[in-house]
Design a protein around this motif. Structure first.
Motif, mmCIF file in Angstrom:
data_model
loop_
_atom_site.group_PDB
_atom_site.id
_atom_site.type_symbol
_atom_site.label_atom_id
_atom_site.label_comp_id
_atom_site.label_asym_id
_atom_site.label_seq_id
_atom_site.Cartn_x
_atom_site.Cartn_y
_atom_site.Cartn_z
ATOM 1 N N ASN B 43 -73.740 -72.230 -12.320
ATOM 2 C CA ASN B 43 -72.462 -71.803 -12.911
ATOM 3 C C ASN B 43 -72.247 -70.280 -12.772
ATOM 4 O OD1 ASN B 43 -69.839 -72.273 -13.786
ATOM 5 N ND2 ASN B 43 -70.468 -71.832 -15.901
ATOM 6 N N GLN B 44 -71.655 -69.704 -11.770
ATOM 7 C CA GLN B 44 -71.781 -68.452 -11.607
ATOM 8 C C GLN B 44 -70.666 -67.882 -10.649
ATOM 9 O OE1 GLN B 44 -75.616 -67.670 -9.462
ATOM 10 N NE2 GLN B 44 -74.031 -66.187 -8.144
ATOM 11 N N GLY B 45 -70.119 -66.672 -10.923
ATOM 12 C CA GLY B 45 -69.060 -66.196 -10.119
ATOM 13 C C GLY B 45 -69.531 -65.197 -8.912
ATOM 14 N N GLN B 46 -68.860 -64.309 -8.642
ATOM 15 C CA GLN B 46 -68.909 -63.319 -7.551
ATOM 16 C C GLN B 46 -69.185 -61.874 -8.364
ATOM 17 O OE1 GLN B 46 -67.860 -66.603 -6.799
ATOM 18 N NE2 GLN B 46 -66.144 -65.635 -7.486
ATOM 19 N N MET B 47 -69.989 -61.208 -7.691
ATOM 20 C CA MET B 47 -70.155 -59.773 -8.056
ATOM 21 C C MET B 47 -70.258 -58.931 -6.847
ATOM 22 S SD MET B 47 -71.481 -58.364 -11.111
ATOM 23 C CE MET B 47 -73.085 -58.978 -11.977
ATOM 24 N N ILE B 48 -69.384 -57.878 -6.864
ATOM 25 C CA ILE B 48 -69.044 -57.113 -5.579
ATOM 26 C C ILE B 48 -69.007 -55.624 -6.054
ATOM 27 C CG2 ILE B 48 -67.204 -56.563 -3.751
ATOM 28 C CD1 ILE B 48 -66.201 -59.609 -5.040
ATOM 29 N N ALA B 49 -69.798 -55.037 -5.320
ATOM 30 C CA ALA B 49 -69.693 -53.607 -5.339
ATOM 31 C C ALA B 49 -69.194 -52.658 -4.249
ATOM 32 C CB ALA B 49 -71.086 -53.073 -5.545
ATOM 33 N N VAL B 50 -68.415 -51.731 -4.809
ATOM 34 C CA VAL B 50 -67.796 -50.863 -3.855
ATOM 35 C C VAL B 50 -68.431 -49.407 -4.001
ATOM 36 C CG1 VAL B 50 -65.764 -49.625 -3.373
ATOM 37 C CG2 VAL B 50 -65.606 -52.089 -4.058
ATOM 38 N N VAL B 51 -69.008 -48.878 -3.095
ATOM 39 C CA VAL B 51 -69.748 -47.749 -3.133
ATOM 40 C C VAL B 51 -69.167 -46.375 -2.166
ATOM 41 C CG1 VAL B 51 -71.791 -48.670 -3.979
ATOM 42 C CG2 VAL B 51 -71.766 -48.029 -1.541
ATOM 43 N N GLY B 52 -69.399 -45.410 -2.203
ATOM 44 C CA GLY B 52 -69.016 -44.389 -1.415
ATOM 45 C C GLY B 52 -68.985 -42.872 -2.071
ATOM 46 N N ARG B 53 -68.728 -41.839 -1.431
ATOM 47 C CA ARG B 53 -68.777 -40.588 -1.834
ATOM 48 C C ARG B 53 -67.290 -40.165 -2.701
ATOM 49 N NH1 ARG B 53 -70.802 -36.245 1.976
ATOM 50 N NH2 ARG B 53 -70.932 -35.060 0.103
ATOM 51 N N SER B 54 -67.542 -39.220 -3.558
ATOM 52 C CA SER B 54 -66.358 -38.965 -4.280
ATOM 53 C C SER B 54 -65.242 -38.564 -3.367
ATOM 54 C CB SER B 54 -66.829 -37.664 -5.341
ATOM 55 O OG SER B 54 -67.689 -38.129 -6.154
ATOM 56 N N GLY B 55 -63.831 -39.215 -4.036
ATOM 57 C CA GLY B 55 -62.693 -38.783 -3.205
ATOM 58 C C GLY B 55 -62.362 -39.399 -2.019
ATOM 59 N N ARG B 56 -63.088 -40.676 -1.896
ATOM 60 C CA ARG B 56 -62.994 -41.519 -0.640
ATOM 61 C C ARG B 56 -61.752 -42.768 -0.907
ATOM 62 N NH1 ARG B 56 -65.735 -37.158 0.591
ATOM 63 N NH2 ARG B 56 -66.971 -37.628 2.716
ATOM 64 N N GLY B 57 -61.463 -42.695 -2.479
ATOM 65 C CA GLY B 57 -60.457 -43.617 -2.752
ATOM 66 C C GLY B 57 -60.587 -44.885 -3.223
ATOM 67 N N LYS B 58 -61.891 -44.746 -3.829
ATOM 68 C CA LYS B 58 -62.560 -45.974 -4.917
ATOM 69 C C LYS B 58 -61.407 -46.364 -5.852
ATOM 70 C CE LYS B 58 -66.670 -44.412 -5.894
ATOM 71 N NZ LYS B 58 -66.584 -43.284 -4.957
ATOM 72 N N SER B 59 -61.079 -45.273 -6.840
ATOM 73 C CA SER B 59 -60.401 -45.554 -7.869
ATOM 74 C C SER B 59 -58.888 -45.906 -7.370
ATOM 75 C CB SER B 59 -60.064 -44.235 -8.655
ATOM 76 O OG SER B 59 -61.373 -43.698 -9.077
ATOM 77 N N THR B 60 -58.427 -45.346 -6.322
ATOM 78 C CA THR B 60 -57.037 -45.874 -5.725
ATOM 79 C C THR B 60 -57.121 -47.425 -5.283
ATOM 80 O OG1 THR B 60 -56.730 -43.566 -4.979
ATOM 81 C CG2 THR B 60 -55.292 -45.292 -4.153
ATOM 82 N N LEU B 61 -58.165 -47.806 -4.619
ATOM 83 C CA LEU B 61 -58.271 -49.207 -4.105
ATOM 84 C C LEU B 61 -58.470 -50.025 -5.307
ATOM 85 C CD1 LEU B 61 -58.939 -51.142 -2.064
ATOM 86 C CD2 LEU B 61 -61.355 -50.720 -2.107
#
Lengths: 261, 271
Positions: B43-61
């Motif tokens: 019984n498990q869900g999904q685990m997704i990572a988003v990586v990238g350099r600072s200022g590439r829009g991770k927080s905005t995404l």
């Protein structure tokens, strides 16, 4: 020990701090005594101040103190009633320009405000005018400080509330109103100091209303420096007491840390 | 050994999303599609990572995925209560935990969770029991009457995650949850994420991190966000690594994981 007390950022133990306070207290009183000996002196002597204080007490110091406290309480009540809603309404785009404009009124001179209030048909008594002047002054500073507190709230706090499905009014309630009530008290503490400092000026506008300002003004008329100084000391001590009480009120909120500035 | 799995319905569709703030485009044409991962006996869900350099829009995404910022273009869909009728995400549908683990400063941990549960789908009569159950399960029972300012970093982390779980349900987005944590706290957060992941088949955790090793260890899919070229300084997905198809998901960390870390770092540095 001596090297420690003249070293920048040195942290002292509590007893040593108390000893330093006692040293400075003795030094100030000693300086006061020394500086009032001789023919010409800057300050009235401790003896003349004590005599002045005794005379003022005989002539009704306590009712004057109560009058000043009442004036301050009324001004604070009305200033809070005006400023808090204004500051909170500044989050609504409709009111933002007006409220930011009100904040700029702090550059208005006191004399001009007093003149308009004195000639206004809405002001029915000298006490109402005193309250009016203090409310205007307190409100513009209060609104300015609260706007600054609101502007400094980290975006994460708003995001947190929004991510919990809160509507915008709930965000306002939890993040700004309830979440910053202790900041509002801190601003009140700072503003009350300004108002308390202005007391003499405002109370001397209408002498018949009484108050500590009236005592100083009367003593000033006869150049009785002992009585002036005694009244100043009373104003200072009551001011410090009010400051302490508001500070304690702020820290009475269980989520506020004593270390928090 | 490669683990068997099947893909179910779509649990998240980020469809050609762009976000412009003021006049400045921050992210452009971001597309991500995540499916329910089904494993027999798990019984498990999904685990997704988003990586990238600072200022590439991770927080905005992340703000777009959580409905906190409306995309300028494109759409973000999540499943609704009605089968085969996905809905556009809106504020509160997806839980969001920022890197400071923000909580309401004027509420005790118990009241934070109670408020979150009231905003979620827990029936009023069950709120107290549910909150107490979670506080106990996550080791916060003794701290329930404490305010965030008097809690340890670990206690705040758990409370922040729990409040989002109670409010938003299956979806949880965490912006740099490992940032600035000591070794012990990193392990705590890893355990928490695994606990959430195992709580429901549809649990979907999306997190960003600068620690690529951690991303490879935890995630079953990794997206690299970066600038597509030196001339175009707008964030977009430049690579995606599906650890399930690579046979690296749900495995002990080994040499192949280390090789993948190197590959991802290369992609990050090039974008």
């Amino acid at each position: 020990m001596f090297k420690k007390i003249i070293t920048p950022f040195e942290v002292m133990k509590a007893p040593h701090n108390m000893a330093l306070i006692a040293f400075w207290l003795v030094a100030v009183i000693g300086f006061w005594y020394l500086s009032t000996t001789g023919q010409k002196h800057l300050l009235p002597s401790p003896q003349s101040v004590l005599t002045g204080l005794g005379e003022e007490y005989q002539e009704g110091l306590v009712p004057h103190i109560m009058s000043s406290l009442s004036l301050c309480a009324q001004a604070t009540f009305w200033a809070l009633l005006v400023s808090l809603p204004l500051a909170y309404l500044s989050t609504l785009p409709l009111f933002r320009p007006v409220i930011q404009g009100i904040s700029k009124f702090r550059y208005l001179p006191l004399t001009g405000i007093t003149f308009y209030l004195a000639t206004s048909p809405l002001i029915s008594s000298g006490r109402a005018m005193q309250v009016g002047v203090l409310v205007i002054f307190m409100s513009v500073y209060f609104v300015t400080s609260l706007l600054s507190v609101i502007a400094d709230i980290p975006e994460e706090e708003f995001d947190h509330a929004r991510s919990l499905k809160m509507n915008r009014w709930e965000v306002l309630w939890h993040v700004i109103i309830r979440g910053r009530i202790d900041y509002a008290i801190e601003i009140l503490r700072q503003n009350l100091a300004i108002v308390w400092m202005m007391l003499v000026t405002v109370e001397s506008i209408v002498m018949s209303a009484g108050g500590l300002g009236t005592i100083i003004k009367n003593a000033d008329r006869y150049a009785n420096h002992g009585r002036i100084f005694a009244a100043q000391l009373v104003i200072l001590l009551i001011g410090i007491l009010l400051d302490y009480l508001l500070s304690e009120l702020r820290y009475s909120f269980p989520y506020v840390n004593r270390t928090q500035k | 050994m490669k683990h068997e799995y099947k893909l179910g319905g779509t649990v998240l569709l980020v469809d050609n999303v762009s976000v412009t703030i003021g006049d400045k485009p921050i992210i452009e044409n971001v597309t991500m599609e995540e499916h329910d991962v089904i494993r027999d006996g798990h019984n498990q869900g999904q685990m997704i990572a988003v990586v990238g350099r600072s200022g590439r829009g991770k927080s905005t995404l992340f703000k777009a995925i959580t409905g906190l910022r409306k995309p300028t273009k494109g759409r973000i869909l999540i499943p609704s209560d009605e089968a085969n009728k996905p809905i556009e995400v809106k504020e509160g549908d997806v839980g969001f935990v920022d890197q400071k683990y923000t909580l309401f400063r004027h509420l005790t941990l118990y009241n934070q969770l109670k408020l979150a549960a009231q905003k979620g789908s827990t029936p009023e009569s069950e709120i107290h029991g549910r909150v107490m159950e979670l506080l106990s399960k996550w080791g916060l029972e003794k701290a329930k009457d404490q305010y965030p300012g008097h809690c340890s970093g670990g206690q705040r982390q758990r409370a922040a995650i729990l409040s989002q779980i109670l409010s938003s349900g299956y979806f949880l987005v965490l912006d740099e949850p490992f940032s600035g944590l000591d070794v012990g706290n990193v392990e705590d957060v890893k355990s928490m994420l695994r606990l959430v992941n195992a709580s429901h088949e549809l649990s979907t955790i999306i997190f960003s991190t600068h620690d690529i090793e951690l991303a490879v260890e935890l995630a079953d899919k990794i997206y690299v966000i970066g600038f597509p070229s030196e001339d175009k300084q707008i964030g977009t997905i430049v690579s995606a690594f599906d650890l399930k198809t690579l046979g690296l998901a749900w495995q002990s960390y080994g040499k192949e994981h280390i090789d993948l870390v190197h590959d991802i770092k290369k992609k990050i540095l090039a974008s």
